[in-house]
Design an enzyme around this catalytic site. Structure first.
Site, PDB file in Angstrom:
ATOM      1  N   SER A 111      -2.059  -2.623  -1.275  1.00 21.55           N
ATOM      2  CA  SER A 111      -1.089  -2.771  -2.352  1.00 21.55           C
ATOM      3  C   SER A 111       0.089  -1.826  -2.224  1.00 21.55           C
ATOM      4  CB  SER A 111      -1.761  -2.513  -3.709  1.00 21.55           C
ATOM      5  OG  SER A 111      -2.293  -1.203  -3.752  1.00 21.55           O
ATOM      6  N   CYS A 112      -0.081  -0.707  -1.537  1.00 20.70           N
ATOM      7  CA  CYS A 112       0.993   0.287  -1.499  1.00 20.70           C
ATOM      8  C   CYS A 112       0.973   1.027  -0.187  1.00 20.70           C
ATOM      9  CB  CYS A 112       0.839   1.276  -2.651  1.00 20.70           C
ATOM     10  SG  CYS A 112       2.066   2.601  -2.615  1.00 20.70           S
ATOM     11  N   GLY A 113       1.979   0.812   0.639  1.00 20.96           N
ATOM     12  CA  GLY A 113       2.008   1.421   1.955  1.00 20.96           C
ATOM     13  C   GLY A 113       2.370   2.884   1.950  1.00 20.96           C
ATOM     14  N   CYS A 115       1.246   5.107  -0.571  1.00 18.79           N
ATOM     15  CA  CYS A 115       0.341   5.879  -1.400  1.00 18.79           C
ATOM     16  C   CYS A 115      -0.181   7.077  -0.611  1.00 18.79           C
ATOM     17  CB  CYS A 115      -0.829   5.013  -1.857  1.00 18.79           C
ATOM     18  SG  CYS A 115      -0.331   3.663  -2.955  1.00 18.79           S
TER      19      CYS A 115
END
Length: 286
Positions: A111-113, A115
């Site tokens: 979902s989030c590269g 993070c």
């Protein structure tokens, strides 16, 4: 994709539970190694893994062009049975090794590269390409048609309903390549990796459409590939808009139906053959 037995409930019908199969999008880890040393692990949908690795290395500033890579190959991991969830990349002898900064955590989720990275300074990677003067001009009517074209090409989404998509288009709305993945950043890296291996960088005169929101990292990736216009069917973040303004990139959000918001560099979007200009706050083009 994997078929899995589920219990289905439809309250608009009988409401009675029934058993049946459902198709799930695959999600597996991919380890990217550079010179045999682990660099990153990302949760992705298997497929186009070499493009994913190449796009990741470019957008993270590890490589500058395809010539920096001697070989990139999919290898067996340590799983039993082997799942081939490792891409091993050999860089040229004159390419500096990746910076190993403890504040820079390359483990990414689907979902989030970004993070886990410690600060905005740690993720802001300067592009080799100046896109501020890119002469791209796109009619608003062409932009409005692109989400339907993207959606029509999402064949895996049709079966799973669980994938993000990124599509690279020409100025006249021709879809050059589409990639789907459980991670929106992976889908973009797969598109950019394809363009890198095809010798198309910088992507002057092209635009990138993503199926979700426009985040800081996706804006950064577009800039690293020399893409002058990023469009999203959902909202951009404040950092995405700030970075797009800094880069001279046109950022379009809420591209749905016949409407859109142009947040930065609006001169690239034309309405009735006229360039548009916006005040400091975003406005809506239809």
């Amino acid at each position: 994709m994997t078929r899995r037995p589920v219990v289905k409930i439809n309250l608009d019908a009988s409401g009675e539970p029934r058993r049946g199969p459902d198709t799930l999008a695959a999600e597996e880890p991919l380890e990217i190694r550079v010179r045999k040393a682990p660099l990153a692990v990302t949760m992705r949908t298997p497929g186009q893994d070499i493009d994913l690795a190449m796009g990741f290395l470019l957008t993270e500033g590890v490589i500058g062009d395809a010539g920096d890579v001697v070989t990139a190959q999919l290898c067996a991991g340590t799983d039993t049975p082997n799942t081939y969830n490792v891409v091993d990349v050999v860089l040229g002898a004159d390419v500096p090794p990746p910076v190993t900064d403890p504040s820079r955590n390359f483990y990414t989720t689907s979902s989030c590269g970004v993070c886990g990275k410690a600060s905005i300074d740690a993720v802001r990677t300067r592009s080799r390409f100046d896109i501020s003067g890119d002469p791209l001009r796109v009619p608003a009517t062409t932009l409005a048609d692109l989400p339907d074209r993207l959606r029509a090409a999402q064949h895996t989404f049709d079966r799973t309903g669980g994938l993000h998509a990124a599509g690279l288009f020409t100025a006249d709305g021709e879809l050059l390549v589409l990639r789907e993945d459980v991670g929106r950043h992976n889908a973009v890296d797969k598109v950019i990796g394809w363009a890198l291996r095809e010798g198309r960088l910088p992507l002057t005169g092209h635009l990138l459409l993503v199926s979700g929101r426009a985040s800081f990292e996706l804006t950064q990736k577009a800039w690293m590939a020399g893409i002058p216009l990023l469009a999203a069917v959902s909202a951009p973040s404040t950092l995405a808009a700030d970075l797009a303004e800094e880069a001279g990139m046109t950022l379009v959000g809420f591209l749905r139906g016949r409407g859109m918001n142009v947040y930065t560099a609006p001169e690239r979007v034309t309405v009735r053959d006229a360039h548009i200009g916006l005040p400091e706050s975003a406005s809506t083009v239809s």
